[in-house]
Design a protein around this motif. Structure first.
Motif, short mmCIF file in Angstrom:
data_model
loop_
_atom_site.label_atom_id
_atom_site.label_comp_id
_atom_site.label_asym_id
_atom_site.label_seq_id
_atom_site.Cartn_x
_atom_site.Cartn_y
_atom_site.Cartn_z
N SER A 115 -0.01 -28.62 42.93
CA SER A 115 0.46 -28.85 41.56
C SER A 115 1.86 -29.45 41.59
O SER A 115 2.58 -29.36 42.59
CB SER A 115 0.48 -27.53 40.79
OG SER A 115 1.52 -26.70 41.27
N PHE A 116 2.25 -30.05 40.48
CA PHE A 116 3.61 -30.59 40.38
C PHE A 116 4.65 -29.48 40.54
O PHE A 116 5.69 -29.67 41.14
CB PHE A 116 3.81 -31.32 39.04
CG PHE A 116 3.12 -32.65 38.99
CD1 PHE A 116 3.66 -33.76 39.63
CD2 PHE A 116 1.92 -32.80 38.31
CE1 PHE A 116 3.03 -34.99 39.60
CE2 PHE A 116 1.27 -34.03 38.27
CZ PHE A 116 1.83 -35.12 38.92
N GLU A 117 4.33 -28.30 40.00
CA GLU A 117 5.26 -27.17 40.10
C GLU A 117 5.46 -26.76 41.55
O GLU A 117 6.58 -26.49 41.98
CB GLU A 117 4.75 -25.98 39.28
CG GLU A 117 4.75 -26.19 37.78
CD GLU A 117 3.54 -26.99 37.27
OE1 GLU A 117 3.57 -27.39 36.10
OE2 GLU A 117 2.60 -27.25 38.04
N ASP A 118 4.38 -26.71 42.32
CA ASP A 118 4.49 -26.35 43.74
C ASP A 118 5.15 -27.45 44.54
O ASP A 118 5.94 -27.19 45.45
CB ASP A 118 3.12 -26.02 44.32
CG ASP A 118 2.54 -24.73 43.77
OD1 ASP A 118 3.33 -23.88 43.29
OD2 ASP A 118 1.31 -24.57 43.81
N ALA A 119 4.84 -28.71 44.22
CA ALA A 119 5.44 -29.83 44.95
C ALA A 119 6.94 -29.90 44.75
O ALA A 119 7.68 -30.32 45.64
CB ALA A 119 4.79 -31.14 44.51
N ALA A 120 7.42 -29.46 43.59
CA ALA A 120 8.85 -29.52 43.29
C ALA A 120 9.67 -28.70 44.29
O ALA A 120 10.81 -29.04 44.60
CB ALA A 120 9.11 -29.04 41.88
N GLY A 121 9.09 -27.63 44.82
CA GLY A 121 9.83 -26.78 45.75
C GLY A 121 9.75 -27.21 47.20
O GLY A 121 10.51 -26.74 48.04
N VAL A 122 8.85 -28.12 47.53
CA VAL A 122 8.62 -28.50 48.93
C VAL A 122 9.89 -29.03 49.62
O VAL A 122 10.24 -28.57 50.70
CB VAL A 122 7.46 -29.51 49.05
CG1 VAL A 122 7.38 -30.10 50.43
CG2 VAL A 122 6.15 -28.84 48.68
N PRO A 123 10.60 -29.99 49.05
CA PRO A 123 11.74 -30.55 49.78
C PRO A 123 13.01 -29.69 49.76
O PRO A 123 13.93 -29.95 50.51
CB PRO A 123 12.00 -31.89 49.08
CG PRO A 123 11.44 -31.71 47.71
CD PRO A 123 10.31 -30.75 47.83
N PHE A 124 13.05 -28.64 48.94
CA PHE A 124 14.28 -27.87 48.76
C PHE A 124 14.84 -27.32 50.07
O PHE A 124 16.02 -27.50 50.38
CB PHE A 124 14.06 -26.72 47.77
CG PHE A 124 15.22 -25.77 47.71
CD1 PHE A 124 16.35 -26.10 46.99
CD2 PHE A 124 15.20 -24.57 48.40
CE1 PHE A 124 17.44 -25.25 46.95
CE2 PHE A 124 16.28 -23.72 48.37
CZ PHE A 124 17.41 -24.05 47.64
N GLY A 125 14.02 -26.62 50.84
CA GLY A 125 14.51 -25.98 52.06
C GLY A 125 15.05 -26.96 53.08
O GLY A 125 16.11 -26.76 53.67
N GLY A 126 14.33 -28.04 53.28
CA GLY A 126 14.75 -29.03 54.26
C GLY A 126 16.03 -29.74 53.88
O GLY A 126 16.93 -29.93 54.70
N VAL A 127 16.13 -30.12 52.62
CA VAL A 127 17.34 -30.82 52.15
C VAL A 127 18.55 -29.90 52.21
O VAL A 127 19.64 -30.29 52.62
CB VAL A 127 17.13 -31.36 50.72
CG1 VAL A 127 18.43 -31.89 50.14
CG2 VAL A 127 16.09 -32.45 50.73
N THR A 128 18.36 -28.65 51.83
CA THR A 128 19.47 -27.69 51.85
C THR A 128 19.93 -27.43 53.28
O THR A 128 21.12 -27.47 53.58
CB THR A 128 19.04 -26.37 51.18
OG1 THR A 128 18.63 -26.66 49.84
CG2 THR A 128 20.18 -25.37 51.15
N ALA A 129 18.98 -27.19 54.19
CA ALA A 129 19.33 -26.95 55.59
C ALA A 129 20.02 -28.18 56.19
O ALA A 129 21.02 -28.06 56.90
CB ALA A 129 18.09 -26.60 56.40
N LEU A 130 19.50 -29.36 55.91
CA LEU A 130 20.10 -30.59 56.44
C LEU A 130 21.53 -30.77 55.94
O LEU A 130 22.41 -31.17 56.70
CB LEU A 130 19.25 -31.79 56.08
CG LEU A 130 19.69 -33.13 56.66
CD1 LEU A 130 19.74 -33.08 58.19
CD2 LEU A 130 18.76 -34.25 56.19
N ASP A 131 21.78 -30.44 54.69
CA ASP A 131 23.13 -30.53 54.15
C ASP A 131 24.09 -29.62 54.92
O ASP A 131 25.18 -30.03 55.29
CB ASP A 131 23.14 -30.17 52.66
CG ASP A 131 24.53 -30.25 52.07
OD1 ASP A 131 25.17 -31.33 52.18
OD2 ASP A 131 25.00 -29.25 51.50
#
Length: 105
Positions: free
Chosen positions: A30-46
């Motif tokens: 779902s769009f709601e589930d897809a919205a959370g997918v990149p969060f962890g990776g982008v945050t860790a990379l930052d």
């Protein structure tokens, strides 16, 4: 499609350049589930970009089985660091499978 916006934007529609990070949504997601997918990776990379992790450095990742921590373990290994992950005993196998050299319960 869904993507990563480094400026913290959450929107139904957004204009992106062809060199920005976008990907096809997996079927059945779902769009709601897809919205959370990149969060962890982008945050860790930052965090890793700010810390300027170098090969051979030792990295301790607290919460290594969580969203940001799981990506953190993988990114730390990618950058050549020696990784110790902190998580519950039940998640130790997961954290090891992500690349942690050591796991602390």
């Amino acid at each position: 499609m869904f993507g990563i916006d480094v400026f913290g934007c959450h929107a139904e529609y957004k204009l992106v350049r062809e060199d920005e990070c976008v990907a096809l949504m997996p079927e059945g997601l779902s769009f709601e589930d897809a919205a959370g997918v990149p969060f962890g990776g982008v945050t860790a990379l930052d965090f890793f970009n700010r810390a300027r992790i170098q090969p051979g450095q030792k990295v301790l990742i607290n919460g290594a089985s969580g969203c940001v921590g799981a990506y953190g373990v993988q990114l730390a290994k990618y950058f050549g660091a020696e990784v110790t992950g902190v998580c519950s005993a039940g998640n130790a196998g997961l954290v090891r499978s992500l690349g942690a050299d050591r796991v602390i319960d």
